[in-house]
Write an enzyme that holds these catalytic residues in place. Structure first.
Site, mmCIF file in Angstrom:
data_model
loop_
_atom_site.group_PDB
_atom_site.id
_atom_site.type_symbol
_atom_site.label_atom_id
_atom_site.label_comp_id
_atom_site.label_asym_id
_atom_site.label_seq_id
_atom_site.Cartn_x
_atom_site.Cartn_y
_atom_site.Cartn_z
ATOM 1 N N LYS A 44 -9.477 -37.054 -27.141
ATOM 2 C CA LYS A 44 -9.444 -35.671 -26.789
ATOM 3 C C LYS A 44 -8.180 -35.231 -27.748
ATOM 4 O O LYS A 44 -8.114 -33.756 -27.907
ATOM 5 C CB LYS A 44 -9.983 -35.668 -26.088
ATOM 6 C CG LYS A 44 -9.008 -35.937 -24.314
ATOM 7 C CD LYS A 44 -10.020 -36.183 -23.346
ATOM 8 C CE LYS A 44 -9.825 -35.425 -22.418
ATOM 9 N NZ LYS A 44 -9.563 -37.018 -21.892
ATOM 10 N N ARG B 186 -10.433 -32.880 -13.764
ATOM 11 C CA ARG B 186 -10.427 -34.185 -14.191
ATOM 12 C C ARG B 186 -11.726 -34.397 -12.492
ATOM 13 O O ARG B 186 -11.866 -35.018 -12.531
ATOM 14 C CB ARG B 186 -9.085 -34.526 -13.651
ATOM 15 C CG ARG B 186 -8.675 -35.051 -15.031
ATOM 16 C CD ARG B 186 -7.161 -36.513 -14.467
ATOM 17 N NE ARG B 186 -6.353 -35.957 -15.349
ATOM 18 C CZ ARG B 186 -6.805 -36.749 -16.737
ATOM 19 N NH1 ARG B 186 -7.646 -37.200 -16.676
ATOM 20 N NH2 ARG B 186 -5.407 -36.966 -17.094
ATOM 21 N N ARG C 166 -5.760 -52.370 -28.817
ATOM 22 C CA ARG C 166 -4.351 -52.200 -29.156
ATOM 23 C C ARG C 166 -3.354 -53.316 -29.124
ATOM 24 O O ARG C 166 -3.891 -53.708 -28.298
ATOM 25 C CB ARG C 166 -4.415 -50.628 -28.585
ATOM 26 C CG ARG C 166 -4.931 -49.935 -28.943
ATOM 27 C CD ARG C 166 -4.967 -48.868 -28.085
ATOM 28 N NE ARG C 166 -4.563 -48.222 -27.105
ATOM 29 C CZ ARG C 166 -5.116 -46.876 -26.558
ATOM 30 N NH1 ARG C 166 -5.186 -46.006 -27.050
ATOM 31 N NH2 ARG C 166 -4.226 -47.583 -24.848
ATOM 32 N N ARG D 34 -0.673 -53.240 -24.385
ATOM 33 C CA ARG D 34 -0.290 -52.932 -23.267
ATOM 34 C C ARG D 34 -0.359 -53.726 -21.837
ATOM 35 O O ARG D 34 -2.010 -53.799 -22.201
ATOM 36 C CB ARG D 34 -0.465 -51.474 -22.821
ATOM 37 C CG ARG D 34 0.824 -50.828 -23.890
ATOM 38 C CD ARG D 34 0.207 -49.209 -24.212
ATOM 39 N NE ARG D 34 0.048 -48.788 -22.463
ATOM 40 C CZ ARG D 34 -0.752 -47.373 -23.261
ATOM 41 N NH1 ARG D 34 -0.571 -46.225 -23.813
ATOM 42 N NH2 ARG D 34 -1.260 -46.363 -21.976
ATOM 43 N N ARG E 69 -10.765 -47.883 -15.512
ATOM 44 C CA ARG E 69 -9.959 -46.568 -15.269
ATOM 45 C C ARG E 69 -11.758 -45.302 -15.796
ATOM 46 O O ARG E 69 -12.527 -44.172 -15.200
ATOM 47 C CB ARG E 69 -9.716 -46.734 -16.304
ATOM 48 C CG ARG E 69 -8.476 -46.431 -15.960
ATOM 49 C CD ARG E 69 -7.497 -46.834 -17.208
ATOM 50 N NE ARG E 69 -7.622 -46.271 -18.559
ATOM 51 C CZ ARG E 69 -6.490 -46.320 -19.926
ATOM 52 N NH1 ARG E 69 -6.273 -47.884 -19.235
ATOM 53 N NH2 ARG E 69 -6.236 -45.853 -20.338
#
Ligand SMILES: [Zn+2]
Length: 220
Positions: free
Chosen positions: A13, A88, A127, A161, A172
């Site tokens: 987004k 949120r 990633r 990460r 999450r």
């Protein structure tokens, strides 16, 4: 045109908000960026927010609304804005409405980008980057041409990460869904909500977003 862009972490987004900013001539307001800018400028709000975040707590809604409030009054937001990363929670959505109503403004459209949770897990958990030059790679979508060797600098060390593991991403996403379902319902009841399938190429998704945004919105 005043827009809100909703979507889970990793749905793209932020990238889409940047593209929509260009297309519609409106300003992208990312509350994360705004907080970082305040912190960098060492403003009073910035110092307070930094202290709160360092203590591992959430920046209070009133502080974030205050930042957005100051921002939307600036001349470059006259054409409108696109909020990305806010609201949120339902309380934030209501506070945003109250702040806009006090300025005789309202939202024109809320678009939710929808992506399957497991697709997001694949996107984020895959990633990795070159430890030497930082070049970005992905287990599925963008592997180095030669396994274990950076295309850019030839280094053989890579990093991931620590919060990009499948397990963390799933947590999450769970938190995102719990918080977001009420917001989606809130905007749906107001007739503002459109949903867009977030699978596919970046340009393709932008086209779908343009359609969803223009559909039935007034032009001013
Ligand atoms: Zn490299």
């Amino acid at each position: 045109m005043r827009l809100v862009l909703l979507g889970p972490p990793g749905c793209g987004k932020g990238t889409q908000a940047k593209r929509l900013q260009e297309i519609f001539g409106i300003i992208q307001l990312s509350t994360g960026d705004m907080l970082r800018a305040e912190a960098a400028a060492a403003s009073e709000t910035g110092r307070k927010a930094a202290a709160i975040m360092q203590a591992g707590q959430l920046v209070p809604d009133a502080m974030i609304i205050g930042l957005i409030e100051v921002r939307v009054d600036q001349p470059d937001c006259r054409n409108g804005f696109i909020l990305d990363g806010f609201p949120r929670t339902l309380a934030q959505a209501e506070a945003l409405d109250a702040m806009l109503a006090a300025r005789h403004l309202d939202l024109d459209r809320v678009v939710a980008i929808e992506v399957d949770d497991e697709d997001i897990v694949t996107r984020i958990a895959g990633r990795f980057s070159c430890s030497r030059c930082g070049a970005l790679y992905h287990d599925v979508f963008h592997r180095p041409k030669q396994d274990g060797k950076c295309d850019v600098c030839g280094a053989t060390e890579f990093t991931r990460r620590p919060d990009d593991t499948a397990e963390t991403v799933r947590k999450r996403l769970q938190a995102y869904h719990v918080q977001t379902v009420p917001i989606i319902e809130y905007y749906r009841r107001k007739g503002l909500l459109r949903c867009v399938d977030g699978a596919g190429a970046i340009a393709e998704i932008t086209e779908k977003l343009k359609v969803a945004i223009r559909e039935g919105t007034r032009v001013d």
